[in-house]
Design a protein around this motif. Structure first.
Motif: not given
Length: 250
Positions: A79-90
């Motif tokens: 699971y440490g392989e996953l990179e979950i990028a944030p959503a910059p806006d709605r």
């Protein structure tokens, strides 16, 4: 144990780590993942892992008390392989969730043994990598506009879909890998039997025929994306419903 004292929950995440030494937990986990990727879950044993590490079982047990604890560790490791990028806006929540779901599916397909052990993992949610993934995915649904009491349900709906599809897909690809051929070769060899078996079922026959000239991987990718998009359609409809309710109460 003194009367009234609760027995510790057996999990690698609920007891202290041993003092550092030459054989570290990190090295054990790395080698275990390598063993699983090469030979599958059936090959995983403390003895086989000790042989791979050049260490006795006693040394392993100082770091990992049981095979179940080892499974907790290797699941968290991948699971440490996953990179979950944030959503910059709605407005960006949906493509961000698609990226996260696609990354999760890809991880399971890289490590197909994961699919067979997820139901065995006790306190996987306490693993640092699983918690990091969960926290970042929850943030995506929070950015989308889901209230705090719904973010976990929205995330669980998407993750359950991904794990369900990827589990079946991993089992299918593992079966093909054991045959020694490629997915295209396997489907080509199977085609006459499929055509004969579906001839009495015209809708099924037509559905299979429509995929003959397509890459099997492209078919799997499109099938996965279709289901994911329909789930996101439902979540988007829920967001719209929440927006209407908020506007009505303003």
């Amino acid at each position: 144990m003194p009367q009234g004292q609760q027995q510790p929950i057996p999990s690698v995440w609920t007891r202290p780590r041993p003092r550092r030494e030459h054989l570290t937990r990190e090295r054990i986990v790395t080698e275990a993942v390598g063993l699983l990727d090469a030979r599958g879950i059936e090959a995983l044993s403390m003895r086989a892992l000790g042989t791979r590490l050049g260490a006795g079982a006693t040394s392993l047990y100082r770091h990992v008390a049981t095979r179940d604890e080892l499974i907790e560790l290797v699941v968290d490791e991948v699971y440490g392989e996953l990179e979950i990028a944030p959503a910059p806006d709605r407005a960006a929540w949906r493509p961000a969730v698609v990226d996260a779901a696609t990354a999760l599916r890809a991880m399971v397909l890289r490590h197909p043994w994961v699919a067979s052990v997820l139901s065995q993992v006790g306190l996987s949610h306490l693993g640092p990598n699983v918690m990091r993934m969960s926290d970042r995915m929850l943030a995506l649904f929070e950015t989308a506009g889901f209230p705090a009491e719904e973010t976990d349900s929205a995330m669980s709906t998407v993750v359950s879909y991904v794990i369900g599809v990827a589990t079946s897909e991993a089992a299918y690809l593992s079966m093909i890998a054991r045959s020694g051929g490629t997915e295209s070769d396997w489907l080509r060899a199977l085609r006459p039997a499929v055509e004969a078996a579906t001839r009495a079922h015209p809708h099924l026959h037509a559905a299979h025929a429509a995929q003959h000239d397509r890459s099997p991987r492209a078919v799997r990718d499109d099938t996965f994306d279709y289901g994911l998009q329909r789930i996101l359609d439902g979540l988007a409809a829920r967001l719209e419903q929440l927006g209407h309710a908020e506007a009505a109460g303003a």
